[in-house]
Scaffold this motif. Structure first.
Motif, PDB file in Angstrom:
ATOM      1  N   MET A  69      35.872  -9.254  16.512  1.00 45.60           N
ATOM      2  CA  MET A  69      34.833  -9.305  17.711  1.00 45.60           C
ATOM      3  C   MET A  69      35.735  -8.818  18.958  1.00 45.60           C
ATOM      4  SD  MET A  69      31.928  -8.825  18.132  1.00 45.60           S
ATOM      5  CE  MET A  69      31.733  -7.371  19.272  1.00 45.60           C
ATOM      6  N   ALA A  70      36.816  -9.688  19.049  1.00 36.29           N
ATOM      7  CA  ALA A  70      38.059  -9.286  20.190  1.00 36.29           C
ATOM      8  C   ALA A  70      38.510  -7.960  20.092  1.00 36.29           C
ATOM      9  CB  ALA A  70      38.850 -10.527  20.261  1.00 36.29           C
ATOM     10  N   ARG A  71      38.716  -7.441  18.935  1.00 40.82           N
ATOM     11  CA  ARG A  71      39.232  -6.178  18.471  1.00 40.82           C
ATOM     12  C   ARG A  71      38.403  -5.088  18.876  1.00 40.82           C
ATOM     13  NH1 ARG A  71      41.467  -4.964  12.639  1.00 40.82           N
ATOM     14  NH2 ARG A  71      41.948  -2.951  13.761  1.00 40.82           N
ATOM     15  N   LEU A  72      37.210  -5.153  18.669  1.00 37.96           N
ATOM     16  CA  LEU A  72      36.181  -4.190  19.024  1.00 37.96           C
ATOM     17  C   LEU A  72      36.141  -4.323  20.736  1.00 37.96           C
ATOM     18  CD1 LEU A  72      33.267  -4.906  16.485  1.00 37.96           C
ATOM     19  CD2 LEU A  72      34.689  -2.643  16.757  1.00 37.96           C
ATOM     20  N   ASP A  73      35.878  -5.598  21.242  1.00 41.33           N
ATOM     21  CA  ASP A  73      35.816  -5.573  22.564  1.00 41.33           C
ATOM     22  C   ASP A  73      36.897  -5.101  23.500  1.00 41.33           C
ATOM     23  OD1 ASP A  73      33.471  -6.929  22.385  1.00 41.33           O
ATOM     24  OD2 ASP A  73      34.188  -8.818  22.474  1.00 41.33           O
ATOM     25  N   ARG A  74      38.150  -4.673  22.876  1.00 41.50           N
ATOM     26  CA  ARG A  74      39.319  -4.220  23.704  1.00 41.50           C
ATOM     27  C   ARG A  74      39.007  -2.803  23.586  1.00 41.50           C
ATOM     28  NH1 ARG A  74      42.243  -8.523  21.192  1.00 41.50           N
ATOM     29  NH2 ARG A  74      42.735  -7.335  19.398  1.00 41.50           N
ATOM     30  N   HIS A  75      37.988  -2.334  23.062  1.00 37.76           N
ATOM     31  CA  HIS A  75      37.603  -0.637  23.101  1.00 37.76           C
ATOM     32  C   HIS A  75      36.337  -0.500  23.325  1.00 37.76           C
ATOM     33  CE1 HIS A  75      41.433  -0.172  20.970  1.00 37.76           C
ATOM     34  NE2 HIS A  75      41.216  -1.258  20.150  1.00 37.76           N
ATOM     35  N   PRO A  76      36.133  -0.838  24.947  1.00 38.57           N
ATOM     36  CA  PRO A  76      34.510  -0.988  25.264  1.00 38.57           C
ATOM     37  C   PRO A  76      33.933   0.549  25.248  1.00 38.57           C
ATOM     38  CG  PRO A  76      35.971  -1.144  27.212  1.00 38.57           C
ATOM     39  CD  PRO A  76      36.863  -1.479  25.877  1.00 38.57           C
ATOM     40  N   ASP A  77      34.695   1.543  25.524  1.00 32.49           N
ATOM     41  CA  ASP A  77      34.376   2.781  25.646  1.00 32.49           C
ATOM     42  C   ASP A  77      33.879   3.392  24.251  1.00 32.49           C
ATOM     43  OD1 ASP A  77      34.543   3.011  28.256  1.00 32.49           O
ATOM     44  OD2 ASP A  77      36.481   4.128  28.106  1.00 32.49           O
ATOM     45  N   ALA A  78      34.555   2.946  23.054  1.00 32.14           N
ATOM     46  CA  ALA A  78      34.207   3.325  21.535  1.00 32.14           C
ATOM     47  C   ALA A  78      33.513   2.259  20.801  1.00 32.14           C
ATOM     48  CB  ALA A  78      35.516   3.689  21.125  1.00 32.14           C
TER      49      ALA A  78
END
Length: 213
Positions: free
Chosen positions: A28-37
């Motif tokens: 989930m942290a990996r996804l959150d590091r790319h808020p625009d995508a």
């Protein structure tokens, strides 16, 4: 592997104990590091583990440069993997768990809306497999369509003697039909589904299930 990636992606000097304690939190942290995508990853997760560029573009409604920028970011991060040329590309999640985490991070109402949009696009495309339509109808909680498409897919499987597959699909169709009690048209459809299921039981020699039927 995911914990190692999380450490590598952090700023220099970050303490190892800052890495989330569970795999779910790490992903989930990996996804959150790319808020625009992130939203593109979530929409892609609703479509499936593998998806094509044209379908994603139709569902998102984004301008091509904006969509490509998000996809390039997700691919560079290893969240998605790309195969083929940009406009005809096929994308897949780097790991099934990444897709699961992206999907589960959505509110139920948002998941329903995305599945509804995917279904609307797929219904206009010729040759879409009925089980794919059924999957998105179920996700959209459009039970009448889910029953119809699962029933169609199950009937086709029974016709080609794929009885185990057919019985599984017919069970899903009947489950969707059970949510439509009180609707006369749906009750008639349920009777037809049970007749098809009875044929599959006969063909497989499952007398017990046939008698219960």
């Amino acid at each position: 592997e995911e914990l190692a990636r999380a450490v590598a992606e952090r700023e220099a000097g970050a303490a190892v104990q800052e890495v989330p304690g569970s795999l779910h939190d790490t992903l989930m942290a990996r996804l959150d590091r790319h808020p625009d995508a992130k939203e593109i990853a979530q929409i892609a997760a609703c479509i499936g583990r593998t998806l094509d560029h044209a379908l994603l573009a139709a569902v998102t409604g984004l301008a091509e440069p904006e969509l490509m920028a998000a996809l390039d970011e997700l691919c560079a991060a290893g969240i998605l993997e790309c195969s083929g040329t940009p406009l005809g590309a096929t994308y897949s999640f780097g790991h099934a768990l990444l897709r699961d985490v992206a999907y589960e991070s959505l509110l139920r109402s948002r998941r329903r809306a995305i599945h509804r949009s995917v279904l609307a696009v797929l219904e206009t495309a010729a040759g879409t497999p009925p089980e794919q339509l059924a999957h998105h109808a179920h996700g959209a909680e459009q039970w009448a369509k889910a029953m119809s498409h699962y029933g169609d897919a199950g009937g086709r499987a029974v016709e080609r003697a794929a009885y185990a597959e057919g019985l599984s699909l017919l069970a899903r169709a009947l489950d969707a039909g059970a949510r439509l009690r009180g609707d006369a048209g749906s009750e008639i459809a349920v009777i037809d589904l049970k007749r098809t299921r009875a044929r599959a039981f006969l063909a497989t020699g499952d007398v017990h299930s046939l008698l219960v039927e």
